[in-house]
Motif scaffolding. Sequence first.
Motif, short mmCIF file in Angstrom:
data_model
loop_
_atom_site.label_atom_id
_atom_site.label_comp_id
_atom_site.label_asym_id
_atom_site.label_seq_id
_atom_site.Cartn_x
_atom_site.Cartn_y
_atom_site.Cartn_z
N GLY A 163 47.82 110.33 -14.56
CA GLY A 163 46.68 109.89 -15.36
C GLY A 163 45.39 110.50 -14.87
O GLY A 163 44.59 109.80 -14.23
N PRO A 164 45.15 111.77 -15.16
CA PRO A 164 43.99 112.46 -14.58
C PRO A 164 42.64 111.83 -14.94
O PRO A 164 41.75 111.80 -14.11
CB PRO A 164 44.09 113.88 -15.14
CG PRO A 164 45.01 113.78 -16.31
CD PRO A 164 45.95 112.66 -16.00
N ARG A 165 42.49 111.31 -16.16
CA ARG A 165 41.20 110.72 -16.55
C ARG A 165 40.97 109.38 -15.88
O ARG A 165 39.84 108.90 -15.82
CB ARG A 165 41.14 110.55 -18.07
CG ARG A 165 41.12 111.86 -18.85
CD ARG A 165 40.84 111.64 -20.31
NE ARG A 165 39.49 111.14 -20.52
CZ ARG A 165 39.20 110.09 -21.29
NH1 ARG A 165 40.16 109.42 -21.88
NH2 ARG A 165 37.95 109.70 -21.44
N TYR A 166 42.04 108.75 -15.38
CA TYR A 166 41.93 107.44 -14.74
C TYR A 166 42.33 107.52 -13.27
O TYR A 166 42.85 106.56 -12.70
CB TYR A 166 42.81 106.42 -15.47
CG TYR A 166 42.55 106.38 -16.95
CD1 TYR A 166 41.44 105.71 -17.47
CD2 TYR A 166 43.40 107.03 -17.85
CE1 TYR A 166 41.18 105.69 -18.83
CE2 TYR A 166 43.15 107.01 -19.21
CZ TYR A 166 42.04 106.34 -19.69
OH TYR A 166 41.79 106.32 -21.05
N ALA A 167 42.09 108.69 -12.65
CA ALA A 167 42.52 108.91 -11.27
C ALA A 167 41.87 107.91 -10.32
O ALA A 167 42.52 107.41 -9.39
CB ALA A 167 42.18 110.34 -10.85
N GLY A 168 40.59 107.60 -10.54
CA GLY A 168 39.91 106.65 -9.67
C GLY A 168 40.48 105.25 -9.80
O GLY A 168 40.71 104.55 -8.81
N VAL A 169 40.72 104.82 -11.03
CA VAL A 169 41.26 103.48 -11.27
C VAL A 169 42.68 103.35 -10.72
O VAL A 169 43.04 102.34 -10.09
CB VAL A 169 41.24 103.16 -12.78
CG1 VAL A 169 41.97 101.85 -13.06
CG2 VAL A 169 39.81 103.07 -13.28
N LEU A 170 43.49 104.38 -10.96
CA LEU A 170 44.87 104.34 -10.47
C LEU A 170 44.93 104.28 -8.95
O LEU A 170 45.74 103.52 -8.39
CB LEU A 170 45.64 105.58 -10.98
CG LEU A 170 45.98 105.60 -12.46
CD1 LEU A 170 46.55 106.95 -12.86
CD2 LEU A 170 46.96 104.49 -12.81
N LEU A 171 44.07 105.06 -8.29
CA LEU A 171 44.05 104.99 -6.83
C LEU A 171 43.53 103.64 -6.37
O LEU A 171 44.00 103.09 -5.37
CB LEU A 171 43.18 106.12 -6.26
CG LEU A 171 43.16 106.21 -4.74
CD1 LEU A 171 44.57 106.43 -4.19
CD2 LEU A 171 42.27 107.35 -4.28
N GLY A 172 42.56 103.09 -7.11
CA GLY A 172 42.07 101.75 -6.77
C GLY A 172 43.17 100.71 -6.86
O GLY A 172 43.28 99.82 -6.00
N LEU A 173 44.00 100.82 -7.90
CA LEU A 173 45.11 99.87 -8.06
C LEU A 173 46.11 99.99 -6.94
O LEU A 173 46.48 98.99 -6.29
CB LEU A 173 45.81 100.14 -9.40
CG LEU A 173 45.29 99.44 -10.65
CD1 LEU A 173 46.02 99.95 -11.87
CD2 LEU A 173 45.44 97.92 -10.52
N SER A 174 46.61 101.21 -6.70
CA SER A 174 47.65 101.38 -5.69
C SER A 174 47.11 101.12 -4.29
O SER A 174 47.81 100.54 -3.44
CB SER A 174 48.26 102.79 -5.77
OG SER A 174 47.35 103.77 -5.34
N ASN A 175 45.87 101.51 -4.06
CA ASN A 175 45.32 101.30 -2.72
C ASN A 175 44.98 99.83 -2.47
O ASN A 175 44.90 99.40 -1.32
CB ASN A 175 44.07 102.17 -2.51
CG ASN A 175 43.85 102.50 -1.04
OD1 ASN A 175 44.80 102.68 -0.29
ND2 ASN A 175 42.60 102.56 -0.63
N THR A 176 44.78 99.06 -3.55
CA THR A 176 44.63 97.61 -3.38
C THR A 176 45.90 97.04 -2.77
O THR A 176 45.85 96.19 -1.85
CB THR A 176 44.34 96.95 -4.74
OG1 THR A 176 43.09 97.42 -5.24
CG2 THR A 176 44.28 95.43 -4.60
#
Length: 577
Positions: A513-526
């Motif tokens: 999900g390149p456009r949501y890279a920040g959100v995806l990393l935020g989710l997994s890193n949570t």
Amino acid sequence: MAIGAVISHRNFTSGKTYQPEQATAHQRSENIYNLKKIYFVSGYWNTMSSNGLDPVTGNMLRCRAMLVSNGENRKFQITNHKQRSRGTCRCFVSLPSESCNWIKPVPFNRQTLQPRHTSINRIRADYKSEEYDVTGADLGSLVSSEGGAEAVLVGETKPWWEEFPKRFVIVLLCFSAFLLCNMDRVNMSIAILPMSKEFNWNSATVGLIQSSFFWGYLLTQIVGGIWADKIGGKKVLGFGVIWWSIATVLTPIAAKIGLPFLLLMRAFMGIGEGVAMPAMNNMLSKWIPVSERSRSLALVYSGMYLGSVIGLAFSPILIQKFAWPSVFYSFGSLGSLWFAFWISKAHSSPNEDPELSSEEKKYILGGSISKEPVTEIPWKLILSKAPVWALIVSHFCHNWGTFILLTWMPTYYNQVLKFNLTESGLLCVLPWLTMAVFANIGGWIADTLVSKGLSITTVRKIMQSIGFLGPAFFLTQLSRVKTPAMAVLCMACSQGSDAFSQSGLYSNHQDIGPRYAGVLLGLSNTAGVLAGVFGTAATGYILQNGSWDDVFKVSVILYIVGTLVWNFFSTGEKILD
């Protein structure tokens, strides 16, 4: 850009003024040929011949050459619309005519295209980045320059650092931010030893203090990803570095006031560091083409490992010489220096950078993976995808073991291997140094495999399987080794194989999900932060009722679970537009 000029030993005319508009084609060609010994060198003119000028086409950089003889001024202008350089040179040459009989060309080094030193003639040159059509000569009255000749080069030469690709500048700035991130984080794992003696803290209290960092770190993972995807990574990462740097400086003051204040300050520090990874992921998704993704991310994350190396190596020295508060004051103050560079050099995307060259911008935008800012987050769609949950679960399993080693390794060396404070800090350096090296090796391997045609999905699964099974194997060997040296070696091998995760799950957010890279990393890193909170605190309680072998067994089980989930459910294909 270096510019050199040398005048031929031949005279151009014999006392007459050259009028191009009155000359025949043969005369024009002859006069161009007579100027062929004027050599111009630039870093971009890679096809320069020994003649310097083509006698037929006149291919050379734009030049005005003025020959002053017996008070009569002659001015020649030669331009070239088929010029092969990206820049155009205007060169003015004044010489007494009698000099033409003995001035010889200055030899050039063809490999570096730089003129050798000379003091024979005097040259004044300036240049602009323009292109011109072929024109004739024009006349002008010029003041004669007298006396001997001397070489003088005048130009708006750009220093090498301004020619450095801007995307690599962004990578290096993110690298240095992550270096500071872990320097400020791991200093507590060393300082906690003298602090626990001074304030009479037991193992459970130490575990509580170590885990309090993750309280704040947990809060800003998803929020940081949303901010970065919506307002840009530059503002979010800049805020994070300043915030955690201030919290680091205030940590000794909070500790002396009381334990609740220390816990609160560590949580504040976690708030600042929590936005770092999502903001960085957003920045690189816009600045780095797909072909450079793994090694760029690996380099940035290796900043974290080198930050651990520096923090663990210098903290004991500072503590012994200046007491434990000096660690927090010195490390925390470095954030202001980084922020000054970040504000002046960084931009959230290539479109926002006015200094970015058109060539690099075209290359980045042609191969980058995120072009437009996000206005709305499709949470239902994101959470309905199995590869997203594979990321979340795998990140939890990965970080459980990583954060335990990050926070408890000095204590393990001190209690089990009987190393003193200085030895604990110095030996903790080796595993993190190994991670820094192998993270970059893994990044190059991953990009090479992709370039050779192996699917991104296969590459991600291979790299992450190494990142899980390698640490699991070496942690199981810790209970079998009989010497401290072998124990340290097992730790180093465990962390070195763990670093391959940077080309596995840590690169996968931009894949799916390149456009949501920040959100995806935020989710997994949570999920990864929750592992840090529970794992760090649980380790303190396990040690009160069990042993280090029990601590490592839990990590090994989670590594195996993560391997299975990752290989069954992850993908390298884009699933979110």
